[in-house]
Design a protein around this motif. Structure first.
Motif, short mmCIF file in Angstrom:
data_model
loop_
_atom_site.label_atom_id
_atom_site.label_comp_id
_atom_site.label_asym_id
_atom_site.label_seq_id
_atom_site.Cartn_x
_atom_site.Cartn_y
_atom_site.Cartn_z
N ASP A 258 -11.33 1.05 5.28
CA ASP A 258 -10.50 0.91 6.89
C ASP A 258 -9.78 -0.34 6.81
N LEU A 259 -10.57 -1.31 6.52
CA LEU A 259 -10.31 -2.65 6.63
C LEU A 259 -8.86 -3.19 5.64
N LEU A 260 -9.20 -2.56 4.45
CA LEU A 260 -7.94 -2.82 3.44
C LEU A 260 -6.79 -1.78 3.93
N SER A 261 -6.99 -0.96 4.72
CA SER A 261 -5.81 0.03 4.88
C SER A 261 -4.83 -0.68 5.61
N GLN A 262 -5.38 -1.78 6.36
CA GLN A 262 -4.40 -2.55 7.28
C GLN A 262 -3.92 -3.96 6.44
N ALA A 263 -4.93 -4.23 5.70
CA ALA A 263 -4.74 -5.62 4.89
C ALA A 263 -3.52 -5.42 3.82
N GLU A 264 -3.47 -4.00 3.35
CA GLU A 264 -2.44 -3.88 2.33
C GLU A 264 -0.93 -3.84 2.90
N HIS A 265 -0.89 -3.61 4.27
CA HIS A 265 0.56 -3.77 4.75
C HIS A 265 1.19 -4.93 4.31
N ASP A 266 0.70 -6.16 4.67
CA ASP A 266 1.35 -7.20 4.29
C ASP A 266 0.58 -8.45 4.61
N GLU A 267 0.82 -9.71 4.14
CA GLU A 267 -0.12 -10.76 4.30
C GLU A 267 -0.49 -11.32 5.74
N GLN A 268 0.25 -10.76 6.62
CA GLN A 268 -0.01 -11.23 8.01
C GLN A 268 -0.80 -10.35 8.74
N ALA A 269 -1.03 -9.02 8.21
CA ALA A 269 -1.95 -8.00 8.67
C ALA A 269 -3.18 -8.60 9.01
N GLU A 289 -14.80 -6.78 -1.86
CA GLU A 289 -14.66 -7.31 -3.35
C GLU A 289 -14.34 -6.34 -4.27
N LYS A 290 -15.25 -5.36 -4.17
CA LYS A 290 -15.31 -4.13 -5.10
C LYS A 290 -14.06 -3.37 -4.96
N LEU A 291 -13.82 -2.89 -3.64
CA LEU A 291 -12.65 -2.13 -3.72
C LEU A 291 -11.18 -2.73 -3.66
N LEU A 292 -11.42 -4.04 -3.46
CA LEU A 292 -10.05 -4.69 -3.45
C LEU A 292 -9.43 -4.50 -4.78
N ALA A 293 -10.25 -4.77 -5.78
CA ALA A 293 -9.76 -4.91 -7.31
C ALA A 293 -9.27 -3.64 -7.63
N GLU A 294 -9.42 -2.43 -6.98
CA GLU A 294 -9.03 -1.24 -7.44
C GLU A 294 -7.43 -1.12 -6.74
N LEU A 295 -7.07 -1.60 -5.70
CA LEU A 295 -5.94 -1.32 -5.01
C LEU A 295 -4.65 -1.82 -5.74
N PRO A 296 -3.61 -1.14 -5.67
CA PRO A 296 -2.13 -1.43 -6.04
C PRO A 296 -1.48 -2.77 -5.26
N ARG A 297 -1.87 -2.78 -4.15
CA ARG A 297 -1.35 -3.86 -3.39
C ARG A 297 -2.52 -4.78 -3.33
N ARG A 298 -3.31 -5.15 -4.30
CA ARG A 298 -4.64 -6.00 -3.96
C ARG A 298 -3.93 -7.57 -3.62
N GLU A 299 -2.83 -7.83 -4.26
CA GLU A 299 -2.74 -9.13 -3.95
C GLU A 299 -2.37 -9.35 -2.66
N ILE A 300 -1.52 -8.60 -1.89
CA ILE A 300 -1.14 -8.43 -0.47
C ILE A 300 -2.14 -8.58 0.24
N ALA A 301 -3.28 -7.50 0.00
CA ALA A 301 -4.42 -7.35 0.70
C ALA A 301 -5.28 -8.55 0.61
N ALA A 302 -5.26 -9.18 -0.51
CA ALA A 302 -6.28 -10.18 -0.60
C ALA A 302 -6.00 -11.59 0.33
N VAL A 303 -4.63 -11.70 0.30
CA VAL A 303 -4.15 -12.79 1.24
C VAL A 303 -4.50 -12.41 2.64
N SER A 304 -4.05 -11.21 3.00
CA SER A 304 -4.23 -10.95 4.39
C SER A 304 -5.69 -10.95 4.81
N LEU A 305 -6.65 -10.75 3.95
CA LEU A 305 -8.25 -10.77 4.34
C LEU A 305 -8.58 -12.28 4.49
#
Length: 434
Positions: A258-269, A289-305
């Motif tokens: 659920d947290l990642l679903s917003q983080a993948e929007h953009d770096e400012q989410a 940490e585990k689920l982030l690695a599986e996301l296509p938009r993981r780089e964006i989500a990582a910055v957001s988090l």
């Protein structure tokens, strides 16, 4: 390095840390505003010629005439037929739910008659024409079409005009199919500040609207702010947000996603979890940490988090709600046992998702309530987009002779108290003639 920061609400510097976490630069940018102001001036002065020029420049197109950026009704229906049957059924199901929910929001005109025969009331009328802005290009947002167009149609708006950019002449069939399903009347494949200007001022091809709604980039947001007053707008939207309150009994993977679903929007989410269970917070951090690695938009989500996310420890669910009310999040998940008992405590939130099985993503697409929500703390004083945003209210006053006499005397006294003699005499003339 931690994927997301952890905060303790009982720490002495928590308030300062929270303020730093919530800080966000708004759409105010002098260079952007100057560019937007120039575009608005040019479109207002030169109409379609300026729209075509800017669209060719920014979206890498070769438009020659206004007809090149107009989409016919037959083209919308063709797109509806082209999309995969499964996608079409999903769009139709979502549209049906959105329409059913917004049907409940319709306001009706009303009147009442006083003892002396005076009639007072309110007349509800829909706006005549509204414009919806839909982001385009590589990203496809058919859900934005449904959420913006359907409430307008339910309200009774006569004409819904949609603008959507088509950079490199690329546009999603899903977006066009959604327009057909939602009942959009006219579609123009233009975007950016030039599209906002066209809707606000009108051009030879694009009709002037009464209100502009829908999300966009910083240029679109700045343009909407600049034309406010010429037309109405829905809001100036900030980055997407989610705040989850959890008692520690929900699956950590569910909450992490659920947290990642917003983080993948953009770096400012922004994604925030608040819980009284420290072990659960740690479990969610591991899941992130585990689920982030599986996301296509993981780089964006990582910055957001890392930049804007947080896991916050509190001493009770009530304390978590107090923090949530302070933040006034766009999306609030109350993932606890018996969430209904806490609902009266929630004062500030765009949308409230109750229970462990209610993912915020359902609200984005098909639950029914609108996904256009107040962000950046504006849920303290703003509401989701709805039918009421496309309806106007006019007061009705119909005085009987006896009512005019009574009210005329009261108005005359108050008008003279304000030094407005003509007001007083206007009210009293009808008293003298009876």
């Amino acid at each position: 390095m931690a994927v997301i920061r952890q905060l303790d609400s009982l720490a002495p510097d928590f308030d300062a840390q929270l303020e730093l976490l919530l800080a966000w630069e708004s759409v105010a940018d002098h260079r952007v505003e100057e560019t937007v102001a120039e575009i608005l001036r040019e479109v207002r002065a030169h109409g379609d010629v300026a729209v075509i020029s800017y669209t060719n420049q920014f979206d890498r197109r070769q438009l020659q005439a206004a007809g090149d950026f107009m989409v016919s009704a037959s083209e919308l229906q063709a797109a509806r037929e082209r999309v995969a049957p499964e996608a079409r059924r999903a769009l139709e199901a979502a549209a049906e739910r959105v329409r059913a929910y917004h049907d409940h929001q319709k306001q009706e005109s009303w009147q009442y008659r006083e003892a002396d025969g005076t009639v007072l009331g309110q007349q509800i009328t829909p706006m005549e024409r509204v414009g919806i802005y839909v982001p385009g290009g590589k990203a496809s947002y058919p859900s934005s079409v449904l959420m913006n167009a359907i409430p307008a149609k339910v309200a009774g708006v006569e004409e819904v005009v949609m603008v959507v950019p088509a950079p490199d002449n690329q546009i999603s069939d899903l977006v066009l199919a959604a327009a057909a399903i939602a009942g959009v009347d006219r579609v123009f494949t233009i975007g950016g500040a030039q599209a906002v200007a066209a809707l606000a001022y009108g051009t030879e091809a694009v009709p002037r609207v009464d209100k502009i709604v829908g999300p966009g980039n910083i240029f679109v947001a700045s343009a909407k702010r600049a034309v406010f007053g010429q037309v109405a707008i829905d809001m100036i939207a900030g980055p997407s947000e989610i705040l989850v309150i959890c008692d520690g009994e929900t699956d950590p993977d569910w909450i992490a996603m659920d947290l990642l679903s917003q983080a993948e929007h953009d770096e400012q989410a922004q994604s925030i979890l608040v819980s009284p269970d420290q072990e659960f917070l740690d479990a969610v951090e591991r899941a992130l940490e585990k689920l982030l690695a599986e996301l296509p938009r993981r780089e964006i989500a990582a910055v957001s988090l890392k930049e804007r996310g947080a896991l916050v420890a509190v001493d009770s669910i009530e304390s978590a709600i107090a923090i949530s009310n302070r933040i006034a999040p766009e999306h609030l998940e109350l993932s606890v046992a018996n969430p209904e008992k806490y609902l009266p405590l929630i004062r500030n939130a765009g949308a409230i998702f109750l229970g462990r099985h209610t993912a915020e993503a359902l609200g984005d697409y098909c639950a029914g309530p609108n996904h256009v929500l107040p962000t950046s703390g504006t849920a303290r004083f703003s509401s989701p987009l709805g039918v009421y945003d496309f309806q106007k209210r006019s007061s009705i006053i119909y005085c009987s002779p006896e009512g005019a006499k009574t009210l005329g005397r009261v108005a005359g006294i108050l008008a003279r108290g304000e030094g407005l003699e003509a007001h007083a005499r206007s009210a009293e003339y009808r008293v003298r003639n009876k």
